[in-house]
Design a protein around this motif. Structure first.
Motif, PDB file in Angstrom:
ATOM      1  N   PHE A 268       0.836  -1.205   0.000  1.00  0.00           N
ATOM      2  CA  PHE A 268       0.000   0.000   0.000  1.00  0.00           C
ATOM      3  C   PHE A 268       0.871   1.255   0.000  1.00  0.00           C
ATOM      4  O   PHE A 268       0.636   2.197  -0.779  1.00  0.00           O
ATOM      5  CB  PHE A 268      -0.925  -0.011   1.223  1.00  0.00           C
ATOM      6  N   ALA A 269       1.882   1.274   0.853  1.00  0.00           N
ATOM      7  CA  ALA A 269       2.785   2.430   0.922  1.00  0.00           C
ATOM      8  C   ALA A 269       3.521   2.631  -0.401  1.00  0.00           C
ATOM      9  O   ALA A 269       3.694   3.763  -0.874  1.00  0.00           O
ATOM     10  CB  ALA A 269       3.779   2.248   2.063  1.00  0.00           C
ATOM     11  N   ASP A 270       3.951   1.524  -1.012  1.00  0.00           N
ATOM     12  CA  ASP A 270       4.641   1.614  -2.310  1.00  0.00           C
ATOM     13  C   ASP A 270       3.705   2.155  -3.390  1.00  0.00           C
ATOM     14  O   ASP A 270       4.100   2.988  -4.211  1.00  0.00           O
ATOM     15  CB  ASP A 270       5.165   0.241  -2.735  1.00  0.00           C
ATOM     16  N   TYR A 271       2.461   1.676  -3.402  1.00  0.00           N
ATOM     17  CA  TYR A 271       1.503   2.123  -4.410  1.00  0.00           C
ATOM     18  C   TYR A 271       1.165   3.604  -4.229  1.00  0.00           C
ATOM     19  O   TYR A 271       0.984   4.336  -5.218  1.00  0.00           O
ATOM     20  CB  TYR A 271       0.226   1.288  -4.341  1.00  0.00           C
ATOM     21  N   LEU A 272       1.070   4.025  -2.970  1.00  0.00           N
ATOM     22  CA  LEU A 272       0.834   5.450  -2.702  1.00  0.00           C
ATOM     23  C   LEU A 272       1.950   6.293  -3.304  1.00  0.00           C
ATOM     24  O   LEU A 272       1.702   7.332  -3.935  1.00  0.00           O
ATOM     25  CB  LEU A 272       0.764   5.719  -1.192  1.00  0.00           C
ATOM     26  N   ASN A 273       3.157   5.849  -3.108  1.00  0.00           N
ATOM     27  CA  ASN A 273       4.310   6.570  -3.643  1.00  0.00           C
ATOM     28  C   ASN A 273       4.281   6.594  -5.173  1.00  0.00           C
ATOM     29  O   ASN A 273       4.588   7.611  -5.803  1.00  0.00           O
ATOM     30  CB  ASN A 273       5.607   5.919  -3.149  1.00  0.00           C
ATOM     31  N   ASP A 274       3.890   5.462  -5.781  1.00  0.00           N
ATOM     32  CA  ASP A 274       3.757   5.410  -7.242  1.00  0.00           C
ATOM     33  C   ASP A 274       2.720   6.415  -7.726  1.00  0.00           C
ATOM     34  O   ASP A 274       2.952   7.150  -8.701  1.00  0.00           O
ATOM     35  CB  ASP A 274       3.337   4.004  -7.701  1.00  0.00           C
ATOM     36  N   LEU A 275       1.570   6.422  -7.061  1.00  0.00           N
ATOM     37  CA  LEU A 275       0.490   7.336  -7.459  1.00  0.00           C
ATOM     38  C   LEU A 275       0.918   8.791  -7.329  1.00  0.00           C
ATOM     39  O   LEU A 275       0.581   9.637  -8.165  1.00  0.00           O
ATOM     40  CB  LEU A 275      -0.759   7.076  -6.607  1.00  0.00           C
TER      41      LEU A 275
END
Length: 766
Positions: A268-275
């Motif tokens: 989730f944290a990685d995807y937030l950073n991607d977004l």
């Protein structure tokens, strides 16, 4: 599924936006495949309903697959798919090239092309437009022919590919219009692009398409789209402009339910950073997460407020204002209180002011005084009138404003030249030519609309914001009125004195008591303008019916005068149940149409649920059904009469209206009704809060009838809504404290809104 083919003899109807049409088709009974339908058809010519890739042409040949339906006017065919046949015949080519699809090309030019190039001329032109050389056709006309042929050739190919995914024809044509010739490739790479590019497709529908193209449940592209969806949904449900990481993660897990294990906290944290890196979300310095548009709205409002506050030069001298004010009072035979005088004068002197107060405190009187004063200061009052933009968020509020001030008023959307979707005529690039903006019912204005409005006026435009800060905030994100007041940077005049006209109103008295968190001891005592009918839940609907019947007997109009306001939609005493019972009792028969379980009848009171600029109607407009035209069991059109006139709806537009004998309290904001009926029950406990009750009470203009459980009302009054989480106040202070921020590049470009210029056809601009 039946397959038919024949020649179009008439185009009865075609909607360019929806690509939907109704044509008359003639089939040949001498053809053995078509002869089998002789037994079910009265004639060889009948109606076909279908989605098309473009407007059909007379004499074109089509093949359709679908089903016959029996109507009172005879059989008709509802097509699931279509295809052109015999497109390369001489008659077909000439009809096609000389149609409206090719502006400027007549039959003579079309015949010239066919005679020179033959029946494969369309393919030849697509492959090389130079084949048109030597025919005496102008270069601009050659481009029109070539570009349109390429566009239509691509559209047919892509639409077939999309149909193979199991999409409907309507959805396939809509996707092609938005994504262009590479639509399928884009969808296969990222089906969730549809959420951002195609109106009407959210995460749920995009997710269904994703499964068709083989996207797995745990695919990063899916989970990132889900995070964005939950972020948007949270803002819509709460009105907050941001969310923290823990809460957003929790919202995502709630949605995933049994599949929650596919989204770990680390992922989730990685995807937030991607977004964030993809500019699809914003994470600010406090690690709070925003939708890009909402983040930009807060900063843009803050910058516009700062700019407006710098305009501290008044074109009027105080002495001249004092003199004009005395003159206005003499001519209008009115005596303003000191507070009202202060508000009127400051509106002419200050660059921006806020006037707030409850019912009966004279807000409308002040608005009229400001307009009269501004007009009086100019020799040409008509010219002065043109310099004032007087607006409210809803059509009903604007109409009431016009009646009270005798000055032209409109909705904010109309002033801004709303054209549908995200399109407005006036914006930061094309400013309104007004010198004063007066906005009433400002508590209803959300961050998006406030940003658009403030961005569309010049820095020297005076702004007067009027509203009741104790009412419900906007339905959409933000709490703009309260945020502006809380900055303490804008001159704010709070009206508390109840004027003589309202002093005799027990409704106004009740509203102010509720606003202070107190329920009067005599709330259930009959007054000249209000009453509380104590009853259990089972008697609420019968009491509503009896109250409405009594009002009708006294000459009131069910559409214009009487309004039931209810906190919730579902349940045995929710809006839907009450509407059903009131419809059954007061409009039991006559012509009707059943749509997805909703029954519409001629005479029904209905409310518009979305903005439709092309029809000149807006969310919250109330009218009545005056006609329903049906062909068998198919709706041709349903006509609703609003204040602005008649508006027609097709069957696919009926989700935009609902019965309005009872409406939500949120939908009633900005409106007043002679008689308001408000039920109270512990079944509404989730919704019953002080601002909601206060807003409902203040909608009553002459009479207020409450009913149900007094204790439910008492409990609701002590329940205070949670303050919305926004940062507008701090953004404004931030820029005021550091004006260099006004020029900084804090705004984020939303990658999902970038245009695919290469996909635009020249015909999109015709």
């Amino acid at each position: 599924m039946d397959i038919i083919y024949g020649v179009v003899t008439k185009v009865n109807y075609y909607d360019e936006a929806k690509s939907f049409g109704i044509v008359k088709l003639r089939i040949d009974f001498n053809d053995k495949e078509m002869a089998k339908y002789r037994n079910i058809l009265f004639t060889n010519t009948f109606s076909v309903l279908s989605v098309f890739d473009r407007k059909p042409l007379i004499e074109e040949e089509y093949k359709f697959s679908g089903e016959f339906e029996t109507t009172s006017f005879g059989p008709q065919f509802k097509a699931k798919t279509f295809e052109h046949i015999n497109e390369d015949s001489k008659e077909g080519i000439i009809a096609y090239l000389s149609s409206d699809n090719f502006p400027g090309v007549g039959k003579a030019t079309a015949l010239k092309i066919y005679n020179k190039l033959g029946n494969k001329c369309l393919d030849m032109i697509v492959n090389d437009k130079n084949v048109l050389n030597g025919l005496g056709i102008k270069a601009s006309l050659k481009d029109i022919i070539y570009d349109n042929l390429v566009y239509n050739t691509n559209s047919k190919k892509v639409i077939v590919e999309l149909l193979n995914l199991g999409l409907t024809m309507h959805m396939a044509t809509t996707i092609f219009k938005n994504l262009g010739k590479n639509a399928l490739e884009k969808i296969k790479a990222d089906p969730y692009i549809l959420m951002y590019k195609v109106e009407g497709i959210g995460f749920i529908r995009a997710d269904n398409i994703a499964s068709l193209v083989g996207i797995k449940k745990d695919a990063p592209v899916r989970l990132k789209a889900l995070i964005n969806y939950c972020l948007v949904k949270y803002g819509a449900n709460t009105g907050n402009t941001f969310i923290d990481e823990v809460t957003l993660y929790s919202e995502c897990l709630k949605f995933l339910e049994k599949d929650a294990d596919i989204l770990s906290k680390d992922d989730f944290a990685d995807y937030l950073n991607d977004l964030k890196n993809e500019s699809k979300i914003v994470i600010d310095s406090d690690n709070l997460i925003y939708v890009v548009k909402t983040y930009n709205d807060e900063y843009n409002i803050a910058r516009r407020i700062y700019k407006l506050l710098q305009n501290n030069k008044s074109e009027f001298k105080v002495e001249k204002i004092d003199y004009a004010l005395e003159e206005i009072m003499r001519v209008n035979k009115i005596t303003y209180t000191d507070k009202q005088k202060e508000a009127i004068k400051k509106a002419l002197i200050e660059p921006i002011i806020i006037i707030t107060g409850g019912p009966g405190t004279g807000k409308s009187t002040i608005i009229k005084g400001i307009i009269d004063m501004y007009s009086n200061m100019f020799k040409n009052s008509d010219a002065a009138s043109d310099m004032i933009g007087l607006v409210a968020p809803t059509g009903r509020a604007a109409k009431r404003l016009k009646e009270l001030t005798l000055h032209d008023a409109s909705t904010i959307h109309k002033l801004l030249g709303y054209e549908g979707g995200e399109r407005y005529m006036y914006s930061a690039e094309n400013k309104l030519d007004i010198k004063m903006l007066i906005v009433d019912e400002f508590s209803m204005v959300d961050a998006d609309l406030a940003c658009r409005l403030f961005s569309s006026i010049n820095d020297d435009c005076k702004v007067v914001i009027v509203g009741d800060a104790d009412q419900l905030p906007s339905v959409a994100c933000g709490n703009v009125l309260l945020d502006l007041i809380n900055t303490k940077e804008i001159t704010t005049i709070k009206l508390e004195h109840i004027h003589r006209q309202a002093a005799n109103s027990s409704i106004v008295e009740l509203a102010h008591s509720v606003n202070k968190g107190a329920l009067p001891y005599d709330v259930a005592t009959l007054k000249h303008d209000r009453n509380f009918l104590i009853c259990d839940d089972n008697h609420i609907i019968p009491f509503i019916i009896k109250t409405v019947a009594n009002a009708l007997d006294k000459g009131m109009n069910l559409v214009k005068d009487i309004q039931v306001l209810v906190p919730m939609y579902r349940g045995s005493i929710g809006i839907e149940a009450i509407n059903h019972e009131l419809q059954s009792h007061f409009n039991p028969g006559g012509k009707e149409y059943l749509h997805l379980g909703k029954r519409f009848r001629v005479g029904d009171k209905v409310i518009q649920l979305v903005n439709r600029s092309e029809k000149n109607i807006m969310n919250g407009d109330i009218g009545y059904i005056n006609d329903i035209l049906i062909d068998g069991d198919k709706l041709i059109k349903l006509t609703v009469t609003y204040d602005i006139g008649d508006v027609e709806y097709g069957s696919d537009e009926l989700d935009e209206i609902m019965l309005a004998y009872a409406i939500s309290i949120h939908k009633s904001q900005g409106s007043e009704f002679p008689l308001v009926i408000v039920p109270f029950s512990f079944k509404y406990y989730i919704m019953l809060k002080r601002k909601l009750i206060y807003t409902a009470i203040t909608r009553a203009k002459k009479y207020l009838i409450m009913m149900g459980n007094v204790e439910a009302m008492r409990k609701g009054i002590v329940e205070i809504e949670d303050d919305r989480k926004t940062k507008l106040t701090s953004r404004i202070k931030e820029i005021i404290n550091d004006p260099s921020k006004i020029k900084s590049s804090d705004l984020i470009v939303d990658s999902s809104e970038e245009d695919d210029i290469e996909e635009v056809s020249p015909f999109d601009f015709l």
